[in-house]
Design a protein around this motif. Sequence first.
Motif: not given
Length: 337
Positions: A284, A135-136, A132, A277-278, A281, A142-143
Motif C-alpha cells: 500500500a 497512516t499508522a 507508514r 512491515l506486513d 502495508l 490506511a491509505r
Amino acid sequence: MRAVVYRETGPSSVLQVVERDLPEPGPGEVRVRVVRAGVNPTDWKFRAGMMSGYAEVTPGHDGAGVVDAVGDGVSGFAVGDRVWLVLAQHGRAHGTAAEHTVQPAANVVPLPEGVDFDLGASIGVPAVTAHRALTASEFGPARLGPGALDGRVVLVAGGAGAVGNAAVQLARWAGATVVATVSSDEKGALAVAAGAHHTVNYTVGDPADAIRTFAPDGVDIAVEVAPAQNVDLDLDVVKVHGLVSIYANNGGDQMTMPLRAAFGKNLRFQFVILYTLDPGLLRAAVDDVGAAVADGALRVGDAAGLPLHHYPLEETAAAHDAVEGGVVGKVLIDVTD
C-alpha cells in the motif's frame, strides 16, 4: 560488472569496488541496470556491524534504473522499463551499489514517465517510512492520497531530514496542515521548501508553545525521529486519540515516559521499521508513494528542500561517511549513465 562489496563489517574502508559476473534473474526476478543508488543510514549501520551472515555484501536498499532482463513468470515488466527499487538489500546479500542488481519483482516499481533517476533513487526507504508513519493510526486513513488528511495537523520532527522531507511532502499532498521542527533557520527554509506550512526552531524558547501557536488544539500525528528527547513534547502537543509514529532513535536508545499522560489522551505510539512491515502495508505504501510521484507531489533537490549530493561508484565509502556524518540532504551514487 562493477560492484561495491564488503566481506567484513567495520568502517567505510571495508568497502571495495570489484568486478563480478553479470547476475542472471531466476523465476520471479528482474535484473535492473542501476543508474542511481540511494544511501540511507541503514546502509552504513549494516556495514558497521548490524548485519552479518553473508560472505560478501553489496550495500544499498534504494536505487533506480532500467530493466535489462526478466526471469520466468514475471509479468508487468519488460526490457527497457524505467523503474525504482525498494528494500533491495533486505534479506539478500546484494543491493544497489552495483551496475546491475537482480531483485524479486515485488521490489521493482515502475518509474513514471518524466521522473528522473535522482528522484527514483531517493524515494524508497525515506518515502515508504514516511507513508507508514502517516497512516499508522487506527483513527486515520490506511491509505494516502489527495484529501486523505484534510483537517488534520501533522507535526514532523526533523523536517529537514530525508524521512522528514518525505513526510512533509506526503502530508501536504494528502491535505494536512504541516508543522515541522528544525534546529536552525537554514533547516527551516528547507522544510518550507518541502511544503511545511509552519516551522519551529526547537533550540529557541519553548517548542510546545510555538507549536500551539500554529495548532492551538494540538496535532493529530507526530512523526518522530528523536523519541528519547521529544517524548514530553509529544505528550504535550498531540491531541486526544492522537498518534506518535517513531521511526528512529536519534538522540538516545532509551525512552522514558510518564504513563498517565499517555493514558489520559488515549495516545497511540507506533514504532515503524520497514523490514518487518506486513507485506500488505508495504505494498500500500509503495503504491501510494508511486501515485504521489506521478502527481508531482514528491520532489528532490534544493527547490524541494532536499539538496542532492552525488558520488561516483568508486567513492561509495565517502558517500557512506557523508550520511554517517549527518549531511543535510540526500546522498546518491552515480552508478551508470
